[in-house]
Design an enzyme around this catalytic site. Structure first.
Site, PDB file in Angstrom:
ATOM      1  N   LYS A 153      -0.932  -9.590   2.891  1.00 51.76           N
ATOM      2  CA  LYS A 153      -0.192  -9.117   4.075  1.00 51.76           C
ATOM      3  C   LYS A 153      -1.078  -8.138   4.829  1.00 51.76           C
ATOM      4  O   LYS A 153      -1.793  -7.355   4.217  1.00 51.76           O
ATOM      5  CB  LYS A 153       1.104  -8.430   3.637  1.00 51.76           C
ATOM      6  CG  LYS A 153       1.854  -7.785   4.795  1.00 51.76           C
ATOM      7  CD  LYS A 153       3.196  -7.226   4.386  1.00 51.76           C
ATOM      8  CE  LYS A 153       3.161  -5.805   3.894  1.00 51.76           C
ATOM      9  NZ  LYS A 153       2.609  -4.810   4.815  1.00 51.76           N
TER      10      LYS A 153
ATOM     11  N   GLU B  52       9.528  -4.758  10.460  1.00 52.23           N
ATOM     12  CA  GLU B  52       9.970  -3.470   9.889  1.00 52.23           C
ATOM     13  C   GLU B  52      10.573  -2.546  10.947  1.00 52.23           C
ATOM     14  O   GLU B  52       9.978  -2.336  12.022  1.00 52.23           O
ATOM     15  CB  GLU B  52       8.786  -2.756   9.215  1.00 52.23           C
ATOM     16  CG  GLU B  52       9.186  -1.389   8.657  1.00 52.23           C
ATOM     17  CD  GLU B  52       8.159  -0.740   7.741  1.00 52.23           C
ATOM     18  OE1 GLU B  52       7.116  -1.363   7.449  1.00 52.23           O
ATOM     19  OE2 GLU B  52       8.424   0.410   7.315  1.00 52.23           O
TER      20      GLU B  52
ATOM     21  N   ASP C 279      -1.172  -6.317  -0.454  1.00 48.08           N
ATOM     22  CA  ASP C 279      -1.115  -5.658   0.857  1.00 48.08           C
ATOM     23  C   ASP C 279      -2.498  -5.113   1.201  1.00 48.08           C
ATOM     24  O   ASP C 279      -3.067  -4.330   0.425  1.00 48.08           O
ATOM     25  CB  ASP C 279      -0.098  -4.501   0.756  1.00 48.08           C
ATOM     26  CG  ASP C 279       0.427  -4.088   2.115  1.00 48.08           C
ATOM     27  OD1 ASP C 279       0.177  -4.802   3.106  1.00 48.08           O
ATOM     28  OD2 ASP C 279       1.112  -3.048   2.164  1.00 48.08           O
TER      29      ASP C 279
ATOM     30  N   ASP D  70       0.843  -1.203   0.000  1.00 53.29           N
ATOM     31  CA  ASP D  70       0.000   0.000   0.000  1.00 53.29           C
ATOM     32  C   ASP D  70       0.880   1.255   0.000  1.00 53.29           C
ATOM     33  O   ASP D  70       0.374   2.377  -0.102  1.00 53.29           O
ATOM     34  CB  ASP D  70      -1.011  -0.010   1.152  1.00 53.29           C
ATOM     35  CG  ASP D  70      -0.361   0.027   2.522  1.00 53.29           C
ATOM     36  OD1 ASP D  70       0.879  -0.103   2.608  1.00 53.29           O
ATOM     37  OD2 ASP D  70      -1.099   0.184   3.523  1.00 53.29           O
ATOM     38  N   SER D  71       2.202   1.055   0.045  1.00 53.58           N
ATOM     39  CA  SER D  71       3.138   2.160  -0.182  1.00 53.58           C
ATOM     40  C   SER D  71       2.909   2.759  -1.575  1.00 53.58           C
ATOM     41  O   SER D  71       3.419   3.843  -1.870  1.00 53.58           O
ATOM     42  CB  SER D  71       4.587   1.689  -0.036  1.00 53.58           C
ATOM     43  OG  SER D  71       4.818   0.508  -0.767  1.00 53.58           O
TER      44      SER D  71
HETATM   45  O1  KIV Z   1       3.335  -1.049   1.682  1.00 59.60           O
HETATM   46  C1  KIV Z   1       4.488  -1.475   1.750  1.00 59.60           C
HETATM   47  O2  KIV Z   1       5.294  -1.388   0.816  1.00 59.60           O
HETATM   48  C2  KIV Z   1       4.894  -2.081   3.002  1.00 59.60           C
HETATM   49  C3  KIV Z   1       6.338  -2.006   3.326  1.00 59.60           C
HETATM   50  C4  KIV Z   1       6.637  -0.679   3.931  1.00 59.60           C
HETATM   51  C5  KIV Z   1       6.719  -3.069   4.252  1.00 59.60           C
HETATM   52  O3  KIV Z   1       4.077  -2.524   3.745  1.00 59.60           O
END
Ligand code: KIV
Length: 290
Positions: free
Chosen positions: A115, A184, A85, A46-47
């Site tokens: 995740k 993390e 995610d 979700d980044s």
């Molecule tokens: O969204 C993402 O890329 C993540 C990473 C910061 C671990 O959850």
């Protein structure tokens, strides 16, 4: 072409101490590069809210956005283990929400696992998703969706008491049935301890080398994300400079008339230019008469 890895391969790699390579990707071409480079896993994080959409945080990201990006990544990397995610508020309210939204990732974007962030407090969500037959990757330590209650984007577990809480979270995630864990921004000694006591693979992003593999955000690794660079990032190239320089060179070429060159043009077929000139001449004469 390497064969696609499955969950049992990652367990085996933990046993044989072979490190797992893991990167985020958000789009079709980057996923193709990742597969070509031989990455073991891809996270459609979700980044993407910050790296692709320019939001200040991951909080505004929606399920629909995640599905669209997972779908593109799956097309780009059909032979790589892809993890979707779960965005903010796709699982926080109830176990039912968690299962229905996790299911969307599989049904609509063909991911291999989902995740979600949190330890003890999301144990029932993890259990519910696993009970629905979906592989789950836990995510503890610095969990960006709840950075408000963590006091910002700060490393976690730096005192003995705080480290003990991170360990509690790790144990809760494993007990709830998650098949992998991401840690993390936690001290390497704490992550190493967790990797040693858990039987599921434990991966690090900013948590040191002594665990079962590493994750980085691709936009950090290639030097594309400009807003900030966390301490744990290693930049392997600087695409921002490469792309900006290429665009500047294009502007110069267009402004000076040195692009396009003859080799970039589609000329008329043999003999057609003369016919065209005659046609245009006749037309101009007709227009003049009328
Ligand atoms: O969204 C993402 O890329 C993540 C990473 C910061 C671990 O959850």
């Amino acid at each position: 072409m390497a064969t696609k890895k499955a969950i049992h391969d990652f367990y085996q790699m933990k046993k044989t101490k072979e490190k797992v390579t893991w990167l985020t990707s958000y789009d079709f071409p980057t996923a193709q590069f990742a597969e070509e480079a031989g990455l073991d896993m891809i996270l459609v994080g979700d980044s993407l809210g910050m790296c692709v959409y320019g939001y200040k945080s991951t909080v505004p990201v929606t399920m629909d956005q995640c599905i669209v990006h997972c779908d593109a990544v799956r097309r780009g990397a059909p032979n790589t283990f892809v993890i979707g995610d779960m965005p903010f508020m796709s699982y926080q309210a109830s176990d039912t929400d968690a299962v229905l939204n996790a299911g969307r990732f599989l049904k609509e974007a063909d991911v291999d696992a989902v995740k979600l962030e949190g330890g003890t407090r999301v144990a029932s969500r993890i259990r519910a998703i696993v009970d629905a037959g979906i592989l789950v990757v836990g995510h503890i330590g610095l969990t960006p969706q709840s950075s408000g209650i963590l006091g910002g984007h700060k490393a976690q577990g730096r005192t003995a008491d705080a480290a003990a809480l991170v360990v509690e979270d790790a144990l809760a995630v494993e007990k709830a049935g998650a098949q992998m864990l991401l840690v993390e921004a936690v001290p390497p000694e704490v992550c190493a301890h967790i990797a040693g006591i858990l039987s599921i693979p434990v991966y690090s992003i900013g948590a040191g080398v002594d665990c079962d593999g590493q994750l980085l955000i691709v936009s950090d690794l290639i030097g594309q994300f400009q807003a900030f660079t966390p301490k744990f990032v290693k930049k392997y190239c600087d695409v921002a400079t490469i792309i900006t320089d290429a665009m500047k060179a294009y502007c110069t070429d267009v402004r000076t008339g040195s692009f396009p060159e003859d080799k970039h043009c589609y000329h008329m077929l043999e003999g057609e230019e003369e016919k065209f000139a005659a046609q245009m001449k006749a037309r101009a004469a007709k227009d003049k008469d009328s």
